[in-house]
Design a protein around this motif. Structure first.
Motif, PDB file in Angstrom:
ATOM      1  N   ILE A 125     -10.664  -0.412   1.744  1.00 36.31           N
ATOM      2  CA  ILE A 125      -9.905   0.819   1.792  1.00 36.31           C
ATOM      3  C   ILE A 125     -10.844   2.032   2.365  1.00 36.31           C
ATOM      4  O   ILE A 125     -10.509   2.695   3.199  1.00 36.31           O
ATOM      5  CB  ILE A 125      -9.435   0.945   0.458  1.00 36.31           C
ATOM      6  N   ILE A 173      -8.298   6.130  -5.517  1.00 33.26           N
ATOM      7  CA  ILE A 173      -7.831   4.864  -4.936  1.00 33.26           C
ATOM      8  C   ILE A 173      -7.663   3.946  -6.395  1.00 33.26           C
ATOM      9  O   ILE A 173      -8.544   3.787  -7.158  1.00 33.26           O
ATOM     10  CB  ILE A 173      -8.875   4.078  -4.085  1.00 33.26           C
ATOM     11  N   VAL A 228       0.586   5.483  -0.160  1.00 28.52           N
ATOM     12  CA  VAL A 228      -0.449   6.516   0.191  1.00 28.52           C
ATOM     13  C   VAL A 228       0.275   7.834  -0.114  1.00 28.52           C
ATOM     14  O   VAL A 228       1.703   8.064   0.329  1.00 28.52           O
ATOM     15  CB  VAL A 228      -1.098   6.643   1.446  1.00 28.52           C
ATOM     16  N   VAL A 267      -4.310   6.452  -2.577  1.00 24.41           N
ATOM     17  CA  VAL A 267      -3.936   5.443  -2.397  1.00 24.41           C
ATOM     18  C   VAL A 267      -3.643   4.427  -3.509  1.00 24.41           C
ATOM     19  O   VAL A 267      -4.642   4.361  -4.519  1.00 24.41           O
ATOM     20  CB  VAL A 267      -5.211   4.666  -1.549  1.00 24.41           C
ATOM     21  N   ILE A 327       0.826  -1.077   0.019  1.00 30.82           N
ATOM     22  CA  ILE A 327      -0.035   0.022   0.050  1.00 30.82           C
ATOM     23  C   ILE A 327       0.941   1.136   0.006  1.00 30.82           C
ATOM     24  O   ILE A 327       2.019   1.394   0.876  1.00 30.82           O
ATOM     25  CB  ILE A 327      -1.089   0.015   1.189  1.00 30.82           C
ATOM     26  N   LEU A 366      -2.683  -0.473   5.078  1.00 35.35           N
ATOM     27  CA  LEU A 366      -3.350   0.849   4.879  1.00 35.35           C
ATOM     28  C   LEU A 366      -3.088   1.860   5.983  1.00 35.35           C
ATOM     29  O   LEU A 366      -2.648   2.893   6.091  1.00 35.35           O
ATOM     30  CB  LEU A 366      -4.629   0.934   4.524  1.00 35.35           C
ATOM     31  N   CYS A 413      -2.958   0.301  -4.238  1.00 38.28           N
ATOM     32  CA  CYS A 413      -3.134  -1.012  -3.695  1.00 38.28           C
ATOM     33  C   CYS A 413      -2.612  -1.878  -4.538  1.00 38.28           C
ATOM     34  O   CYS A 413      -3.223  -2.185  -5.623  1.00 38.28           O
ATOM     35  CB  CYS A 413      -4.392  -1.312  -3.019  1.00 38.28           C
TER      36      CYS A 413
END
Length: 85
Positions: free
Chosen positions: A44, A26, A18, A58, A16, A74, A60
């Motif tokens: 999420i 996302i 960010v 984010v 993950i 996360l 992933c």
């Protein structure tokens, strides 16, 4: 720009990343995307809601992680982003 990373690309894990953002973005890349992308996105979004975060980027990269793993990765990535100097 502040950034936080947690996890790995090992089997049954997720990486993950960010970053600060003016909007909520996302991105999900998963080996099981066709089957579970909605559930991954829900985990999420729910985790961000619990943390009171509305604007973040984010990414992933999922390798078959379970929900609690995605949530943990996360949460740690966000903590690392906020403690970065």
């Amino acid at each position: 720009m502040k950034r936080g990373i947690a996890g790995s690309l090992e089997s049954n894990d997720a990486l993950i990343t960010v970053k600060e953002s003016d909007t909520l973005n996302i991105t999900i890349k998963s080996i099981v995307y066709d089957f579970f992308h909605e559930q991954i996105e829900k985990v999420i979004r729910d985790t961000l809601a619990e943390l009171g975060i509305k604007k973040i980027d984010v990414t992933c990269e999922d390798k078959g992680a379970l929900d609690y793993t995605i949530k943990a990765r996360l949460t740690v990535a966000i903590a690392r982003m906020t403690e970065e100097k």
